[in-house]
Each structure stands twice: as structure tokens, then as C-alpha cells.
Design an enzyme around this catalytic site. Structure first.
Site, PDB file in Angstrom:
ATOM      1  N   LYS A 198       0.861  -1.190   0.000  1.00 23.92           N
ATOM      2  CA  LYS A 198       0.000   0.000   0.000  1.00 23.92           C
ATOM      3  C   LYS A 198       0.891   1.232   0.000  1.00 23.92           C
ATOM      4  O   LYS A 198       1.757   1.379   0.862  1.00 23.92           O
ATOM      5  CB  LYS A 198      -0.897  -0.022   1.232  1.00 23.92           C
ATOM      6  N   ARG A 208     -10.884  10.009   2.176  1.00 23.53           N
ATOM      7  CA  ARG A 208     -10.735  10.611   3.509  1.00 23.53           C
ATOM      8  C   ARG A 208     -11.879  11.563   3.789  1.00 23.53           C
ATOM      9  O   ARG A 208     -12.335  11.661   4.935  1.00 23.53           O
ATOM     10  CB  ARG A 208      -9.361  11.266   3.646  1.00 23.53           C
ATOM     11  N   LYS A 220       1.212  10.050   5.627  1.00 19.56           N
ATOM     12  CA  LYS A 220       1.372   8.655   6.071  1.00 19.56           C
ATOM     13  C   LYS A 220       2.654   8.028   5.539  1.00 19.56           C
ATOM     14  O   LYS A 220       2.773   6.806   5.450  1.00 19.56           O
ATOM     15  CB  LYS A 220       0.133   7.842   5.667  1.00 19.56           C
ATOM     16  N   GLU A 236       7.463  -6.707   0.979  1.00 14.00           N
ATOM     17  CA  GLU A 236       6.252  -6.570   1.798  1.00 14.00           C
ATOM     18  C   GLU A 236       5.328  -7.776   1.609  1.00 14.00           C
ATOM     19  O   GLU A 236       4.806  -8.343   2.566  1.00 14.00           O
ATOM     20  CB  GLU A 236       5.490  -5.289   1.424  1.00 14.00           C
ATOM     21  N   LYS A 251      -2.300  -1.380  -3.735  1.00 13.93           N
ATOM     22  CA  LYS A 251      -3.158  -0.195  -3.643  1.00 13.93           C
ATOM     23  C   LYS A 251      -2.323   1.059  -3.708  1.00 13.93           C
ATOM     24  O   LYS A 251      -1.300   1.100  -3.020  1.00 13.93           O
ATOM     25  CB  LYS A 251      -3.909  -0.257  -2.309  1.00 13.93           C
ATOM     26  N   SER A 277     -10.511   5.695  -4.288  1.00 17.68           N
ATOM     27  CA  SER A 277     -11.456   6.805  -4.420  1.00 17.68           C
ATOM     28  C   SER A 277     -11.036   7.842  -5.460  1.00 17.68           C
ATOM     29  O   SER A 277     -11.869   8.321  -6.230  1.00 17.68           O
ATOM     30  CB  SER A 277     -11.639   7.474  -3.058  1.00 17.68           C
ATOM     31  N   TYR A 316     -15.497   0.953  -6.218  1.00 12.53           N
ATOM     32  CA  TYR A 316     -16.784   1.612  -5.961  1.00 12.53           C
ATOM     33  C   TYR A 316     -17.728   1.413  -7.154  1.00 12.53           C
ATOM     34  O   TYR A 316     -18.914   1.665  -7.042  1.00 12.53           O
ATOM     35  CB  TYR A 316     -16.569   3.113  -5.700  1.00 12.53           C
TER      36      TYR A 316
END
Ligand SMILES: NCc1[nH]cc(CCC(=O)O)c1CC(=O)O
Ligand SMILES: [Mg+2]
Length: 327
Positions: A198, A208, A220, A236, A251, A277, A316
Site C-alpha cells: 500500500k 478521507r 502517512k 512486503e 493499492k 477513491s 466503488y
């Protein structure tokens, strides 16, 4: 060597039936995971401004969504919560509440359509007042203290009926810690879909605001990956598989298809991509302006995810795309 004119590649493109016959990638509703946002608001549905066509829904609406997913052949729903700001604190305590919004939504969806898999996000950001995925101390996101809370959040979600835990926090070691806790508690069949690779991405912006964590303090980048890195993604993923993940995720989605391909080729495990998003918002914004054919671009992007090697897509667009595929 295939040379012209003996070889004319346009022959296999010349008619719909031959295009159907030679198509290499097939998209079906079974490839889609529907990402939904639930809310405690009094309104059954609230439009998300930055994501035209999506809503925050009540628990009762989430139950209807589960039935809709079942009817459309969508195998699973991933649920994300919009939490009342008064419930947020530094360590995201509300994430552990057995009667919290996510737990109630999971129960309602499993009651309404037990055939549909329910995927819960494991991370503290919807519940923290600073918007980070973990506990913050002196501006630092604490890894191990956060993992302890993620274990508790995971167990609470599983007890509510969640089928798949999807840790999206990017703390080190959380997959192994959650897997051990599940085994100890006798939850031997709970699946883990790790957000293994990610990235620290600008594409999460509309999400968010959808979940009400827009006032993130800082960024982040100390836990999510640098968009410039690809070998690191393989490390990872390797660690998360070793620690007990059943499935892994990359992602964001479309700008990271090279990572999807590398992960799938290197490990051969079920690999998912999240069309996030901001990707959704870009397509919808251009479509609303008449600059692209939104439906066509939606289907094209979903097909491209599969072509890259993804076994499925969190999106979505899931119900809209499934409707078109079912026609
Ligand atoms: N744990 C956070 C989380 N889980 C899913 C998304 C993004 C989803 C989207 O943009 O659609 C994020 C955002 C973030 O890391 O800030
Ligand atoms: Mg990791």
C-alpha cells in the site's frame, strides 16, 4: 517470424464473434469486491460529494446492499465506516467497541445475505482524532502498540461475523500477530486479505472526506510505501504471505499495475487491486464534463486490472459494472 501479408492481425479483429473468440481476459461480476461506506447518520443515504454516484449508507441500507451484491453475483463487500467525530480519540478506542458501527453493519449484512463475504478494514484511521492508522506519540506512529490494538479490533470484527480481515494500516508484523491471535481464539477459518503493498498516495483524498478523516495531521509516508519503489513491494508481500495472509492487495490500482503483475508472477497467490477513491473520482469527473465516456472507461479499467494479473478488483463501481456485465 510472422510476416505481412501472410499474417494480418486485423483478421482476428474484423468481427464481433472473432473478437469474442480470441479475447484473452474476461471480466465477470465474480471479479468485483464492492467497497461501501457506512455511517451512523440519521439519513439512510448521504451522497459523497467528491465521489459522484457513491453514498454513505446506514446499517439498514448496508443490509440492502448485501442483498444487491448477492443478486448481482458480486462475491464480497468491503466495508469502511464514517464515525461520529465525538467518538474519536488518539488511539481509536471506538474501533474495539463490540457494538460499534462496523460490527452492527457486519451483523446486518450477514443476516441479510449470508452468501456474501464481508471484508473488514483493519486500521485505526476512521476512529482516531488525528486521522492516522495507528497510535500517535510525539508525532510518531507507534508500530507495536498499534499492532496490539489491531489484534483487538480484528477479534471484535470476527466475533461480529466478518469473514475476511483486511489490514490496511501498513504496520510491520501485524499479519503474523493477527494470525496468531485468530488461531489462539479458535478462528481458524478467518481469511486475511493483506493490504501488503500500500503506497502513500494522493489518490486517497476523496475517501478521507467520505469517511470524515480529511483533517489528517501530516502524511502517512512513515508507514505507507514510497510510490517510487517496486522491489520493496515484493518484500512486503513475501513477509505477509509468510506471516499468514491468504490473499494480498496492491493499492492504489491503475497507476500500480506493474506492481500487480510483479506480485502475481513472483508469488502466484490470490492478488487483488484496489481502484481507490481518487481513481473513481477522476473517471466520474471527466465523464460528468462529457470529456470521456464514463461507462466505457470504467469497463476498460476493470478489464485492464484483470489483464495485469489481478484476481479481482476492489471498486466503488462494482454494482454498476456488475449490472452491465449481467445484461
Ligand atoms: N486505512 C486507511 C484506508 N483504507 C482504505 C483507504 C483508501 C480507500 C480509497 O481511497 O478508496 C485508506 C486511506 C488511507 O490510507 O489514508
Ligand atoms: Mg508490511
Amino acid at each position: 517470424m510472422a510476416l505481412f501479408p501472410n499474417t494480418r492481425l486485423r483478421r482476428t479483429r474484423s468481427q464481433p464473434w472473432i473478437r469474442d473468440l480470441v479475447r484473452e481476459t474476461h471480466l465477470t461480476p465474480h471479479d468485483l469486491i464492492w467497497t461501501i461506506v457506512v455511517s451512523d447518520s440519521a439519513d439512510p443515504i448521504e451522497p459523497v460529494e467528491a465521489m459522484p454516484g457513491t453514498v454513505r449508507m446506514s446499517v439498514a441500507e448496508a443490509a440492502k446492499a448485501a442483498k444487491r451484491a448477492r443478486d448481482l453475483g458480486i462475491p464480497a463487500i468491503a466495508v469502511f465506516p464514517h464515525i461520529d467525530p465525538s467518538l474519536k480519540d488518539n488511539s481509536g478506542t471506538e474501533a474495539l467497541n463490540p457494538d460499534g458501527l462496523v460490527m452492527r453493519a457486519v451483523k446486518a449484512m450477514k443476516d441479510a445475505a449470508p452468501e456474501v463475504g464481508i471484508i473488514c478494514d483493519v486500521a485505526l484511521d476512521p476512529f482516531t482524532d488525528h486521522g492516522h492508522d495507528g497510535v500517535m506519540e510525539g508525532g510518531v506512529i507507534l508500530n507495536d502498540a498499534t499492532v496490539d490494538l489491531l489484534i483487538a479490533q480484528s477479534l471484535a470484527q470476527v466475533e461480529a461475523g466478518c469473514d475476511v480481515l483486511a489490514p490496511s494500516d501498513m504496520m510491520d508484523g501485524r499479519i503474523g500477530a493477527i494470525r496468531n491471535a485468530l488461531e489462539e481464539a479458535g478462528h481458524t477459518d478467518t481469511l486475511i486479505l493483506s493490504y501488503a503493498a500500500k503506497y502513500a498516495s494522493g489518490f486517497y483524498g476523496p475517501y478521507r472526506s467520505a469517511i470524515g478523516s480529511a483533517a489528517l495531521q501530516g502524511d502517512k509516508k512513515t508507514y505507507q510505501m514510497d510510490p517510487a519503489n517496486t522491489d520493496e513491494a515484493l518484500r512486503e508481500v513475501a513477509m505477509d504471505i509468510e506471516e499468514g495472509a491468504d490473499m494480498v492487495m496492491v493499492k492504489p490500482g491503475l497507476p500500480y499495475l506493474d506492481i500487480v503483475t510483479r506480485v502475481k508472477e513472483a508469488f502466484g497467490v490470490p492478488t487483488y487491486a484496489f481502484q481507490v477513491s481518487g481513481e473513481y473520482a477522476m473517471i466520474m469527473a471527466a465523464a460528468q464534463n462529457g470529456w470521456i465516456d464514463g461507462e466505457r472507461v470504467m469497463m476498460e479499467t476493470l478489464t485492464c486490472f484483470k489483464r495485469s494479473g489481478a484476481d479481482g478488483i476492489l471498486t466503488y463501481f462494482a454494482p454498476t459494472a456488475a449490472e452491465i456485465l449481467g445484461e
